[in-house]
Design a protein around this motif. Structure first.
Motif, short mmCIF file in Angstrom:
data_model
loop_
_atom_site.label_atom_id
_atom_site.label_comp_id
_atom_site.label_asym_id
_atom_site.label_seq_id
_atom_site.Cartn_x
_atom_site.Cartn_y
_atom_site.Cartn_z
N LEU A 1 -34.56 -17.86 -2.37
CA LEU A 1 -35.96 -17.46 -2.46
C LEU A 1 -36.12 -16.46 -3.61
O LEU A 1 -35.37 -15.48 -3.68
CB LEU A 1 -36.41 -16.82 -1.15
N VAL A 2 -37.07 -16.72 -4.49
CA VAL A 2 -37.33 -15.85 -5.64
C VAL A 2 -38.74 -15.29 -5.50
O VAL A 2 -39.72 -16.04 -5.51
CB VAL A 2 -37.18 -16.63 -6.97
N ALA A 3 -38.85 -13.97 -5.35
CA ALA A 3 -40.15 -13.34 -5.11
C ALA A 3 -40.15 -11.92 -5.64
O ALA A 3 -39.26 -11.13 -5.29
CB ALA A 3 -40.48 -13.34 -3.62
N ASP A 4 -41.12 -11.57 -6.48
CA ASP A 4 -41.17 -10.21 -6.99
C ASP A 4 -41.67 -9.25 -5.91
O ASP A 4 -42.14 -9.67 -4.84
CB ASP A 4 -42.05 -10.13 -8.25
N GLU A 5 -41.56 -7.96 -6.16
CA GLU A 5 -41.81 -6.96 -5.13
C GLU A 5 -43.24 -6.95 -4.60
O GLU A 5 -43.48 -6.48 -3.48
CB GLU A 5 -41.47 -5.57 -5.64
N THR A 6 -44.21 -7.49 -5.36
CA THR A 6 -45.58 -7.51 -4.88
C THR A 6 -45.76 -8.47 -3.71
O THR A 6 -46.76 -8.41 -3.00
CB THR A 6 -46.57 -7.91 -6.00
N LYS A 7 -44.79 -9.37 -3.49
CA LYS A 7 -44.86 -10.33 -2.39
C LYS A 7 -44.25 -9.77 -1.09
O LYS A 7 -44.44 -10.37 -0.03
CB LYS A 7 -44.12 -11.62 -2.77
N LEU A 8 -43.52 -8.66 -1.20
CA LEU A 8 -42.78 -8.15 -0.05
C LEU A 8 -43.69 -7.35 0.87
O LEU A 8 -44.54 -6.57 0.43
CB LEU A 8 -41.62 -7.26 -0.52
N GLY A 9 -43.51 -7.55 2.17
CA GLY A 9 -44.36 -6.89 3.15
C GLY A 9 -45.72 -7.54 3.30
O GLY A 9 -46.61 -6.99 3.96
N VAL A 10 -45.88 -8.73 2.71
CA VAL A 10 -47.17 -9.43 2.70
C VAL A 10 -47.09 -10.67 3.58
O VAL A 10 -46.05 -11.32 3.67
CB VAL A 10 -47.54 -9.83 1.24
N ILE A 11 -48.20 -11.01 4.22
CA ILE A 11 -48.30 -12.23 5.03
C ILE A 11 -49.44 -13.08 4.46
O ILE A 11 -50.55 -12.59 4.26
CB ILE A 11 -48.59 -11.91 6.50
N ARG A 12 -49.16 -14.36 4.21
CA ARG A 12 -50.18 -15.30 3.75
C ARG A 12 -50.45 -16.33 4.84
O ARG A 12 -49.73 -16.40 5.84
CB ARG A 12 -49.71 -15.97 2.45
#
Length: 260
Positions: free
Chosen positions: A207-218
């Motif tokens: 999984l590749v995800a920058d820090e702005t995606k962490l702690g987020v729910i979509r």
């Protein structure tokens, strides 16, 4: 979660009890802490409050349905995405068959495949396919179906069977939300089947995800965090996730771009 974090989340939940949203800076000011502290509180929370586009809101508020626009996302966090893909490219081996997910995060990975020998890329994303088509040495398998312009991706009921017929060494996955307790999610429900098929078929899931995606729910949840083998991320939120996973049993490993 420590008592102070719980108190801050309770205070924010009260502030959002009647709906609406708070800017991250407003939430931090209300609790008299930094914005990063609020991010950490959300990452450790139960998912009732989420961060979307720099705004804090209740996860169950139907009025806060997010909108994803690929053209807008193309240049967002561009340098960070390239660094993440540089780290991800270290996993690619000669002769690999790779699943590359839709969105914009993984597009730089395609360019980093130039000069690699005997690589096959499987994707359901038109923008990824277009990038692969510029590399004559890389074989392309495009999963078809109904085209969704919102994410430049295809959707087909037979995607699971199509992917299962392929031998995929590594699946590179993207996400719009990564939450320690609530799992991995994206904006569009039509992406879920392809992502799930890749997770089931691949020998290794990255999984590749920058820090702005962490702690987020979509809205569209597609996996538990433990269903991937590696998470490549960055920033302080990435370090926090790395520390949290070190204290937990099982997958995934958390790797930070630019660090060894």
């Amino acid at each position: 979660m420590n008592p102070r974090s719980a108190q801050r989340l309770a205070r924010l939940a009260d502030a959002l009890a009647r709906g609406g949203r708070l800017r991250l800076a407003e939430a931090a000011a209300l609790c008299e802490v930094s914005e990063m502290t609020i991010r950490r509180d959300l990452a450790a929370g139960d998912g009732q409050l989420v961060l979307m586009g720099g705004h804090l809101m209740r996860a169950d508020d139907p009025r806060q349905a997010p909108v994803y626009d690929l053209a807008t996302e193309q240049d967002r966090q561009a340098r960070a995405k390239y660094r993440l893909c540089e780290r991800a490219s270290e996993f690619v081996e000669e002769g690999d068959t790779l699943f590359i997910d839709c969105g914009t995060t993984l597009v730089p990975l395609v360019g980093l495949l130039a000069g690699r020998r005997e690589i096959t890329v499987v994707t359901y994303a038109l923008n990824v396919a277009n990038a692969v088509s510029a590399l004559p040495e890389v074989r392309l398998v495009l999963l078809g179906g109904l085209y969704h312009a919102s994410s430049h991706s295809f959707d087909d009921e037979g995607v699971h069977e199509a992917v299962q017929r392929l031998g995929i060494n590594r699946a590179f996955l993207s996400a719009a939300g990564v939450h320690r307790h609530k799992g991995i999610s994206c904006f569009h429900f039509h992406e879920v089947a392809a992502k799930r098929a890749a997770i089931a078929a691949a020998g290794e899931r990255i999984l590749v995800a920058d820090e702005t995606k962490l702690g987020v729910i979509r809205p569209a949840r597609f996996a538990d965090l433990a269903e991937v083998d590696v998470v490549i991320t960055d920033g302080q939120a990435g370090r926090d996730l790395q520390c949290a996973r070190r204290a937990a049993d099982g997958a995934p490993r958390i790797l930070l771009a630019g660090e060894r």
